[in-house]
Design a protein around this motif. Structure first.
Motif, PDB file in Angstrom:
ATOM      1  N   ILE A 289      45.581  39.658  36.015  1.00  0.00           N
ATOM      2  CA  ILE A 289      45.385  39.576  34.568  1.00  0.00           C
ATOM      3  C   ILE A 289      43.899  39.577  34.241  1.00  0.00           C
ATOM      4  O   ILE A 289      43.461  40.186  33.268  1.00  0.00           O
ATOM      5  N   SER A 290      43.107  38.915  35.070  1.00  0.00           N
ATOM      6  CA  SER A 290      41.663  38.858  34.892  1.00  0.00           C
ATOM      7  C   SER A 290      41.010  39.667  36.002  1.00  0.00           C
ATOM      8  O   SER A 290      41.210  39.372  37.188  1.00  0.00           O
ATOM      9  N   THR A 291      40.243  40.698  35.635  1.00  0.00           N
ATOM     10  CA  THR A 291      39.749  41.655  36.638  1.00  0.00           C
ATOM     11  C   THR A 291      38.265  41.912  36.432  1.00  0.00           C
ATOM     12  O   THR A 291      37.803  42.072  35.297  1.00  0.00           O
ATOM     13  N   ILE A 292      37.532  41.978  37.529  1.00  0.00           N
ATOM     14  CA  ILE A 292      36.123  42.338  37.466  1.00  0.00           C
ATOM     15  C   ILE A 292      35.999  43.825  37.142  1.00  0.00           C
ATOM     16  O   ILE A 292      36.794  44.651  37.604  1.00  0.00           O
ATOM     17  N   SER A 293      35.026  44.175  36.302  1.00  0.00           N
ATOM     18  CA  SER A 293      34.811  45.576  35.913  1.00  0.00           C
ATOM     19  C   SER A 293      33.971  46.267  36.965  1.00  0.00           C
ATOM     20  O   SER A 293      32.876  45.804  37.318  1.00  0.00           O
ATOM     21  N   PRO A 449      46.686  33.883  43.023  1.00  0.00           N
ATOM     22  CA  PRO A 449      45.592  33.207  42.325  1.00  0.00           C
ATOM     23  C   PRO A 449      44.361  34.119  42.265  1.00  0.00           C
ATOM     24  O   PRO A 449      44.012  34.765  43.261  1.00  0.00           O
ATOM     25  N   HIS A 450      43.696  34.174  41.105  1.00  0.00           N
ATOM     26  CA  HIS A 450      42.497  34.989  40.995  1.00  0.00           C
ATOM     27  C   HIS A 450      41.561  34.395  39.941  1.00  0.00           C
ATOM     28  O   HIS A 450      41.983  33.619  39.070  1.00  0.00           O
ATOM     29  N   SER A 451      40.291  34.750  40.045  1.00  0.00           N
ATOM     30  CA  SER A 451      39.288  34.160  39.176  1.00  0.00           C
ATOM     31  C   SER A 451      38.223  35.183  38.819  1.00  0.00           C
ATOM     32  O   SER A 451      38.040  36.192  39.527  1.00  0.00           O
ATOM     33  N   LEU A 452      37.524  34.912  37.721  1.00  0.00           N
ATOM     34  CA  LEU A 452      36.447  35.776  37.251  1.00  0.00           C
ATOM     35  C   LEU A 452      35.359  34.901  36.627  1.00  0.00           C
ATOM     36  O   LEU A 452      35.635  34.088  35.739  1.00  0.00           O
ATOM     37  N   SER A 453      34.115  35.086  37.104  1.00  0.00           N
ATOM     38  CA  SER A 453      32.949  34.397  36.525  1.00  0.00           C
ATOM     39  C   SER A 453      32.064  35.428  35.858  1.00  0.00           C
ATOM     40  O   SER A 453      31.749  36.472  36.457  1.00  0.00           O
ATOM     41  N   VAL A 454      31.639  35.125  34.608  1.00  0.00           N
ATOM     42  CA  VAL A 454      30.817  36.060  33.844  1.00  0.00           C
ATOM     43  C   VAL A 454      29.655  35.309  33.229  1.00  0.00           C
ATOM     44  O   VAL A 454      29.826  34.228  32.639  1.00  0.00           O
ATOM     45  N   SER A 455      28.466  35.906  33.340  1.00  0.00           N
ATOM     46  CA  SER A 455      27.278  35.325  32.720  1.00  0.00           C
ATOM     47  C   SER A 455      26.401  36.474  32.215  1.00  0.00           C
ATOM     48  O   SER A 455      26.132  37.424  32.963  1.00  0.00           O
ATOM     49  N   ILE A 608      42.623  34.446  27.489  1.00  0.00           N
ATOM     50  CA  ILE A 608      42.282  34.733  28.884  1.00  0.00           C
ATOM     51  C   ILE A 608      41.227  35.824  28.902  1.00  0.00           C
ATOM     52  O   ILE A 608      41.340  36.840  28.202  1.00  0.00           O
ATOM     53  N   LEU A 609      40.183  35.616  29.688  1.00  0.00           N
ATOM     54  CA  LEU A 609      39.130  36.609  29.844  1.00  0.00           C
ATOM     55  C   LEU A 609      39.628  37.672  30.827  1.00  0.00           C
ATOM     56  O   LEU A 609      39.602  37.484  32.039  1.00  0.00           O
ATOM     57  N   THR A 610      40.103  38.793  30.303  1.00  0.00           N
ATOM     58  CA  THR A 610      40.661  39.828  31.174  1.00  0.00           C
ATOM     59  C   THR A 610      39.588  40.720  31.776  1.00  0.00           C
ATOM     60  O   THR A 610      39.800  41.346  32.818  1.00  0.00           O
TER      61      THR A 610
END
Length: 863
Positions: A289-293, A449-455, A608-610
């Protein structure tokens, strides 16, 4: 009828008497000549044969004819006499023919095996008739066979449809992962490729349930069976960095056991993940659901833009157990690193005619590990079938990327872990009166389980934080079960097969994003009974399946304790019809109606940050459904003697969703939105394909033409609009070996598409062309030279709309060693520009590709 009879009588020639000619054929010394051919012809028209006969053991012949000519020519011929003719009057009598003895020398005859021949429902391709010196795997040979095509991943299709199974000497070694076999088995070890049409792989169902998908069986050469082979390849080179490409392939094939193991490693752009694809439709029931670009892949051959460091290893083993049993073990591991760079501009057209454009420069790296393991036991007897299969899949992906978008410099870190356990059970029993039962069951346990960090944070007005950390845990527990009776009721050619189904799915979704969380479950129960009515004759097969189901959905939002139920009684009929005119012509038709079920990925209400610039939440309350209708009509043709294959298909699909999903664009960022609707979406598609083989110079020509038209609703900026479009695609492939030392191949694709928003002018046509041509020729000394030219054309590109890539290769073989020196990207192109248009979104991108490189590979047989 009387008038017709009188007319027929009136046109019969009169004055034509019946003549009976008797005689003996013998040599001048009186020797009898048996089995000599004697023909009678008019003396004034010797090419017209009035009657013919062979002499018996006493060298006598008898001819009966009707002719008004004055005289006849009697000709006698045989292998051991000189052709002789005499002239006789046209009246009944006895006329002897005296001949001279003569030995007839036959010219030397070279007997060649047929390229293609059939045995019942099995089509046999002689591999030696299609094999060339440059073929590295059996997939290379399959591509040259008329009626057969192979994808880059190794998936094989026959008459335009994917095959069901790939066997080796009748054993299913690969269990769905047969791309490993097609891309690694030495074609010199294969004698025959057998296409098993109408192949029912469950023997207990033969004659009761036809199979629409074909299967393929590889027949080995006799000298290969029972011999252990180990082939290794070592490769090294340079292309702005050191290059390596190594592999080892071990095979051992016997009548009761088979073994195939491989190792491959490279950083030269060879995609090793493709070989691990499964073609047995065991789809995953969770998704990210949340994916790195990351930079999207351009539409060129992957080997040109894939900056990789890859390793994979596979192990495949199967044993016969008893008379009809098999036990198989399959395992694989992949370790891959992928680095990408691109510069893209994405334009979304808005309902008011405006545009929202996002310009992005991306630089990212993804590291992936993946493994699977399968244990399979199968007993396939004439009356009983049993299959038990345990499958385990695991993967982990770590990715990071930096993006410059407008004035923002964004960094991302993403991680995904997937664990999956799958059990499949299938049992069929059939007695002598074609009665029995069939049971199938599937259990799936999956965790992602998955995660995404954005700054930095691009949504400060919604989430007050400098950086964003999104965690999602998606789980699935599901079981799908069915039980039915075989031929419980039969009248003439009609049979009825009752069945019962119970399917249950439990999905859970937990997410954390600062103070915005989700914790919900979706339970889905599908239970009911059904009946399949079949009509079977030698030429016609028709089946109507009528399942009557009770369907229950339950959504539990555990954060606020809100539980929503929806239950329905549904009938989802499907109909299939096949008419075989003869062995060459086949007509097919199908119709289906089903209801689309909601997914937990579209039911959460907390944000959710997709992706780094997309935030999603769904405002539509409650559960919903949608309806889907599909109709198709197809025709297949084949002529084995002329090596001709062709087919055509037209289909119509209508979707009636209750909810539309879309996007709201605001500069660089976008939000996912939803709205209830009563709109329908329609899609009509048509395809014509043909494949023709020739004995002349191993020529094969294949072509296909596709057309599609769609008219669908689209949700943009909180407005529902309609858009339509159509596309045309033409594909061609040609292979030719005009001489033993020369081979030519070509694959080409032309496509054009356009879309139109209702109330506005149509967008310009997007036209793309892909051409790939290769030339193989052997020079004196046994060196084979190969040149490959790739041409890409895109009319939306700015400036130069065409793009060329050129590769060259030299190969020399001595005894067990093969030396290959290759040079890729001879023109040293640095980047590829490409454009695309989908719905109301246009994208243009510049993608970095691999530089010019040189690689030397040594392939040698150890055992």
């Amino acid at each position: 009828m009387l008038i017709i009879f009188l007319i027929c009588i009136s046109v019969i020639p009169t004055g034509m008497a019946q003549t009976t000619v008797l005689g003996v054929v013998k040599t001048s010394n009186g020797r009898c000549v048996d089995f000599a051919n004697v023909i009678a012809a008019p003396s004034l028209s010797q090419k017209t044969i009035l009657a013919s006969a062979f002499t018996d053991e006493s060298s006598r012949f008898a001819l009966t004819l009707n002719s008004d000519c004055d005289s006849l020519i009697l000709k006698a011929s045989s292998v051991d006499i000189a052709p002789t003719q005499i002239t006789v009057p046209n009246r009944s009598g006895t006329y002897d023919i005296t001949v001279e003895e003569k030995t007839v020398e036959l010219r030397e005859v070279i007997v060649k095996a047929k390229k293609i021949y059939s045995q019942g429902d099995t089509i046999n391709y002689n591999v030696g008739s299609f094999l060339s010196q440059t073929d590295r795997s059996i997939a290379d040979v399959l591509k040259k066979m008329p009626g057969i095509s192979v994808s880059d991943a190794g998936q094989v299709s026959y008459q335009g449809k994917p095959i069901k199974n790939l066997y080796i000497e009748g054993l299913d070694l690969m269990k769905g992962h047969y791309g490993i076999a097609t891309n690694n088995i030495d074609p010199n070890n294969i004698a025959t490729v057998q296409v098993l049409e109408n192949h029912q792989d469950i023997k207990a169902l033969k004659g009761l349930r036809p199979e629409e998908q074909a299967s393929i069986n590889l027949r080995l050469k006799e000298g290969v069976k029972g011999v252990f082979n180990l082939i290794a390849t070592l490769g090294g080179g340079y292309g702005e960095e050191g290059l390596w490409n190594n592999s080892a392939i071990a095979t051992y094939f016997r009548r009761n056991s088979q073994f195939l193991a491989t190792y491959k490693g490279n950083n030269t752009g060879e995609d090793l993940s493709q070989e691990l694809y499964s073609f047995d439709n065991d789809f995953s029931r969770t998704s990210n659901i949340s994916t790195i670009s990351m930079p999207s892949a351009p539409g060129i051959d992957k080997r040109f833009y894939y900056f990789n460091r890859s390793h994979n290893a596979t192990f495949n083993n199967v044993y016969r157990v008893g008379k009809s049993g098999e036990f198989g073990i399959n395992a694989a591991y992949l370790n891959d690193r992928d680095t990408r760079q691109s510069h893209s501009a994405t334009t979304n057209y808005l309902p008011d005619g405006g545009m929202n454009t996002v310009d992005e420069m991306m630089n990212g790296t993804a590291r992936m590990q993946k493994a699977y393991g399968d244990l399979t036991y199968m007993n396939n007897g004439d009356e009983s079938y049993l299959k038990e299969q345990l499958k385990f899949d695991w993967s982990t992906t770590d990715a990071d990327s930096r993006i410059v978008a407008g004035s923002d410099n964004v960094s991302q870190i993403g991680k995904t872990d997937t664990y999956r356990f799958l059990n499949k059970f299938h049992m069929t029993h059939r007695n002598s009166s074609d009665r029995g039962f069939e049971i199938s069951s599937l259990v799936n346990l999956e965790k992602r389980p998955h995660s995404l960090s954005v700054s930095p944070n691009l949504f400060p007005d919604i989430i007050p934080s400098d950086m964003l950390y999104q965690h999602v845990d998606f789980r699935n527990i599901s079981t799908e079960n069915s039980a039915g009776l075989l031929s419980v009721f039969k009248v003439g050619n009609f049979t009825v097969h009752p069945s019962a189904i119970v399917n249950y799915h439990h999905n859970s979704l937990e997410s954390r994003l600062d103070a915005t969380n989700n914790d919900l479950t979706l339970d889905y129960l599908d239970a009911g009974v059904g009946a399949e009515v079949m009509f079977n004759t030698r030429k016609i097969h028709a089946s109507l399946y009528l399942p009557m189901k009770y369907r229950l959905f339950r959504l539990n939002n555990r954060l606020d304790g809100d539980i929503t139920d929806k239950n329905r009684f549904r009938v989802e009929p499907s109909f299939n019809f096949t008419y075989k005119f003869n062995s060459s012509h086949n007509l097919k038709a199908s119709a289906m109606l089903n209801y689309m079920t909601p997914s937990i990925e579209t039911l959460y209400s907390g944000h959710i940050l997709t992706s780094y610039r997309q935030l999603s939440a769904y405002d539509v309350a409650g559960l919903y459904e949608g309806m889907n209708q599909h109709y198709s009509l197809g025709y297949d043709f084949k002529n084995i003697l002329s090596m001709s294959f062709a087919g055509a298909e037209v289909s119509w699909n209508r979707q009636s969703p209750e909810v539309l999903y879309g996007s709201y664009y605001d500069g660089i960022v976008q939000r996912t939105i939803s709205r209830r609707t009563s709109e329908n979406g329609d899609m009509i598609s048509a395809k014509i394909h043909a494949s023709q083989g020739f004995d002349w110079r191993r020529l094969k020509i294949g072509a296909s033409v596709t057309y599609s038209y769609y008219d669908s609703p689209l949700l943009v900026q909180d407005e529902v609009l309609r858009y339509s479009g159509n596309s045309i695609g033409v594909n061609a492939d040609i292979s030719l070996a005009p001489f033993k030392w020369l081979g030519v191949s070509y694959q080409g694709n032309y496509s054009q598409s356009a879309t139109q928003q209702k109330g506005y002018d149509r967008f310009p046509w997007l036209r793309t062309v892909t051409n790939k041509a290769s030339l193989d020729f052997t020079i004196p000394g046994g060196v084979t030279l190969t040149t490959s030219l790739y041409h890409y054309y895109n009319n939306f590109n700015d400036g130069d709309k065409s793009f060329l890539l050129l590769n060259a290769e030299a190969k020399y073989t001595i005894k067990r060693f093969s030396f290959t020196l290759s040079c890729d990207n001879l023109l040293n192109r640095k980047s590829y520009v490409y454009s695309s248009l989908s719905a109301l979104t246009e994208s243009k991108a510049i993608y970095n590709i691999r530089p010019r490189s040189v690689l030397l590979k040594i392939r040698f047989r150890i055992f």
